[in-house]
Design a protein around this motif. Sequence first.
Motif, PDB file in Angstrom:
ATOM      1  N   ALA A  30       0.833  -1.205   0.000  1.00  0.00           N
ATOM      2  CA  ALA A  30       0.000   0.000   0.000  1.00  0.00           C
ATOM      3  C   ALA A  30       0.869   1.257   0.000  1.00  0.00           C
ATOM      4  CB  ALA A  30      -0.936  -0.004   1.201  1.00  0.00           C
ATOM      5  N   LYS A  31       1.929   1.249   0.773  1.00  0.00           N
ATOM      6  CA  LYS A  31       2.812   2.411   0.843  1.00  0.00           C
ATOM      7  C   LYS A  31       3.521   2.638  -0.491  1.00  0.00           C
ATOM      8  CE  LYS A  31       3.830   5.452   3.915  1.00  0.00           C
ATOM      9  NZ  LYS A  31       2.838   6.479   4.195  1.00  0.00           N
ATOM     10  N   VAL A  32       3.962   1.572  -1.122  1.00  0.00           N
ATOM     11  CA  VAL A  32       4.606   1.695  -2.435  1.00  0.00           C
ATOM     12  C   VAL A  32       3.602   2.232  -3.459  1.00  0.00           C
ATOM     13  CG1 VAL A  32       5.618   0.372  -4.341  1.00  0.00           C
ATOM     14  CG2 VAL A  32       6.410  -0.011  -2.012  1.00  0.00           C
ATOM     15  N   LEU A  33       2.366   1.773  -3.390  1.00  0.00           N
ATOM     16  CA  LEU A  33       1.332   2.284  -4.305  1.00  0.00           C
ATOM     17  C   LEU A  33       1.005   3.749  -4.023  1.00  0.00           C
ATOM     18  CD1 LEU A  33      -1.112  -0.739  -4.610  1.00  0.00           C
ATOM     19  CD2 LEU A  33       0.302   0.256  -6.419  1.00  0.00           C
ATOM     20  N   GLU A  34       1.188   4.171  -2.787  1.00  0.00           N
ATOM     21  CA  GLU A  34       0.955   5.579  -2.455  1.00  0.00           C
ATOM     22  C   GLU A  34       1.975   6.463  -3.175  1.00  0.00           C
ATOM     23  OE1 GLU A  34       0.260   8.325   1.473  1.00  0.00           O
ATOM     24  OE2 GLU A  34       1.799   6.776   1.592  1.00  0.00           O
ATOM     25  N   TYR A  35       3.207   5.996  -3.280  1.00  0.00           N
ATOM     26  CA  TYR A  35       4.262   6.776  -3.929  1.00  0.00           C
ATOM     27  C   TYR A  35       4.282   6.610  -5.439  1.00  0.00           C
ATOM     28  CZ  TYR A  35       6.091   7.782   0.675  1.00  0.00           C
ATOM     29  OH  TYR A  35       6.231   8.222   1.966  1.00  0.00           O
ATOM     30  N   ASN A  36       3.739   5.505  -5.945  1.00  0.00           N
ATOM     31  CA  ASN A  36       3.667   5.243  -7.389  1.00  0.00           C
ATOM     32  C   ASN A  36       2.198   5.097  -7.749  1.00  0.00           C
ATOM     33  OD1 ASN A  36       6.659   4.620  -7.991  1.00  0.00           O
ATOM     34  ND2 ASN A  36       6.193   3.335  -6.242  1.00  0.00           N
ATOM     35  N   ASP A  46       9.191  -6.017  -7.640  1.00  0.00           N
ATOM     36  CA  ASP A  46      10.506  -5.391  -7.813  1.00  0.00           C
ATOM     37  C   ASP A  46      10.715  -4.239  -6.830  1.00  0.00           C
ATOM     38  OD1 ASP A  46      11.116  -7.126  -9.864  1.00  0.00           O
ATOM     39  OD2 ASP A  46      10.606  -5.691 -11.462  1.00  0.00           O
ATOM     40  N   GLU A  47       9.695  -3.412  -6.654  1.00  0.00           N
ATOM     41  CA  GLU A  47       9.805  -2.237  -5.786  1.00  0.00           C
ATOM     42  C   GLU A  47       9.887  -2.615  -4.308  1.00  0.00           C
ATOM     43  OE1 GLU A  47       9.892   1.218  -6.318  1.00  0.00           O
ATOM     44  OE2 GLU A  47      10.326   0.680  -8.384  1.00  0.00           O
ATOM     45  N   THR A  48       9.132  -3.627  -3.906  1.00  0.00           N
ATOM     46  CA  THR A  48       9.082  -3.995  -2.488  1.00  0.00           C
ATOM     47  C   THR A  48      10.134  -5.025  -2.101  1.00  0.00           C
ATOM     48  OG1 THR A  48       7.466  -5.750  -2.922  1.00  0.00           O
ATOM     49  CG2 THR A  48       6.592  -3.572  -2.331  1.00  0.00           C
ATOM     50  N   TYR A  82      -2.556  -1.943 -10.597  1.00  0.00           N
ATOM     51  CA  TYR A  82      -3.080  -1.696  -9.250  1.00  0.00           C
ATOM     52  C   TYR A  82      -2.792  -0.266  -8.847  1.00  0.00           C
ATOM     53  CZ  TYR A  82      -3.444  -6.736  -9.060  1.00  0.00           C
ATOM     54  OH  TYR A  82      -3.775  -8.036  -9.327  1.00  0.00           O
ATOM     55  N   SER A  83      -3.782   0.342  -8.186  1.00  0.00           N
ATOM     56  CA  SER A  83      -3.616   1.698  -7.655  1.00  0.00           C
ATOM     57  C   SER A  83      -4.328   1.788  -6.308  1.00  0.00           C
ATOM     58  CB  SER A  83      -4.158   2.748  -8.624  1.00  0.00           C
ATOM     59  OG  SER A  83      -5.514   2.499  -8.908  1.00  0.00           O
TER      60      SER A  83
END
Length: 86
Positions: A30-36, A46-48, A82-83
Amino acid sequence: MSTPETVSADESVDRWADVRDLPPSAKLVAKVLEYNDTLTQSELADETLLPPRTVRYALSRLEDADVVDSRFSFSDARKRLYSLKI
Protein backbone atom coordinates in the motif's frame (compact mmCIF):
# COMPACT_ATOMS: atom_id res chain seq x y z
CA MET A 1 -10.30 25.28 16.13
CA SER A 2 -8.13 22.94 14.10
CA THR A 3 -5.42 24.12 11.78
CA PRO A 4 -5.15 22.83 8.20
CA GLU A 5 -2.15 20.72 9.23
CA THR A 6 -4.20 19.03 11.96
CA VAL A 7 -7.06 18.30 9.59
CA SER A 8 -4.78 16.80 6.95
CA ALA A 9 -2.99 14.68 9.57
CA ASP A 10 -6.32 13.40 10.91
CA GLU A 11 -7.52 12.60 7.39
CA SER A 12 -4.28 10.77 6.70
CA VAL A 13 -4.70 8.63 9.82
CA ASP A 14 -8.34 7.87 8.96
CA ARG A 15 -7.43 6.95 5.38
CA TRP A 16 -5.08 4.25 6.64
CA ALA A 17 -7.49 2.84 9.25
CA ASP A 18 -8.51 -0.01 6.90
CA VAL A 19 -4.85 -0.94 6.34
CA ARG A 20 -3.75 -0.80 9.98
CA ASP A 21 -4.73 -4.40 10.87
CA LEU A 22 -3.38 -5.96 7.68
CA PRO A 23 -0.11 -7.93 7.48
CA PRO A 24 3.16 -6.00 7.08
CA SER A 25 3.46 -7.07 3.44
CA ALA A 26 0.09 -5.50 2.63
CA LYS A 27 1.11 -2.28 4.39
CA LEU A 28 4.33 -2.17 2.39
CA VAL A 29 2.52 -2.74 -0.90
CA ALA A 30 0.00 0.00 0.00
CA LYS A 31 2.81 2.41 0.84
CA VAL A 32 4.61 1.69 -2.43
CA LEU A 33 1.33 2.28 -4.31
CA GLU A 34 0.96 5.58 -2.46
CA TYR A 35 4.26 6.78 -3.93
CA ASN A 36 3.67 5.24 -7.39
CA ASP A 37 0.31 5.89 -8.99
CA THR A 38 -0.17 2.58 -10.79
CA LEU A 39 1.94 -0.57 -10.84
CA THR A 40 1.65 -4.16 -12.04
CA GLN A 41 2.15 -7.09 -9.70
CA SER A 42 5.65 -7.74 -11.03
CA GLU A 43 6.58 -4.05 -10.65
CA LEU A 44 5.32 -4.19 -7.06
CA ALA A 45 7.47 -7.26 -6.43
CA ASP A 46 10.51 -5.39 -7.81
CA GLU A 47 9.81 -2.24 -5.79
CA THR A 48 9.08 -4.00 -2.49
CA LEU A 49 11.69 -6.77 -2.87
CA LEU A 50 8.96 -9.22 -1.80
CA PRO A 51 8.42 -12.57 -3.52
CA PRO A 52 5.63 -12.53 -6.16
CA ARG A 53 3.53 -14.91 -4.06
CA THR A 54 3.69 -12.53 -1.08
CA VAL A 55 2.73 -9.59 -3.29
CA ARG A 56 -0.25 -11.60 -4.59
CA TYR A 57 -1.35 -12.31 -1.03
CA ALA A 58 -0.89 -8.67 -0.01
CA LEU A 59 -2.91 -7.46 -2.99
CA SER A 60 -5.73 -9.89 -2.22
CA ARG A 61 -5.85 -8.63 1.37
CA LEU A 62 -5.85 -5.01 0.16
CA GLU A 63 -8.62 -5.78 -2.32
CA ASP A 64 -10.65 -7.46 0.44
CA ALA A 65 -10.23 -4.29 2.53
CA ASP A 66 -11.36 -2.26 -0.52
CA VAL A 67 -8.33 0.03 -0.53
CA VAL A 68 -6.88 -1.02 -3.90
CA ASP A 69 -8.31 -0.68 -7.40
CA SER A 70 -7.29 -3.11 -10.12
CA ARG A 71 -7.90 -2.92 -13.83
CA PHE A 72 -6.61 -4.60 -16.97
CA SER A 73 -3.63 -3.08 -18.69
CA PHE A 74 -4.43 -1.73 -22.14
CA SER A 75 -0.91 -2.44 -23.35
CA ASP A 76 -0.91 -6.06 -22.12
CA ALA A 77 -4.28 -7.60 -21.25
CA ARG A 78 -2.56 -10.40 -19.33
CA LYS A 79 -1.47 -7.92 -16.68
CA ARG A 80 -3.48 -6.02 -14.10
CA LEU A 81 -2.66 -2.51 -12.93
CA TYR A 82 -3.08 -1.70 -9.25
CA SER A 83 -3.62 1.70 -7.65
CA LEU A 84 -4.43 2.88 -4.15
CA LYS A 85 -7.98 4.08 -3.50
CA ILE A 86 -7.35 5.78 -0.17
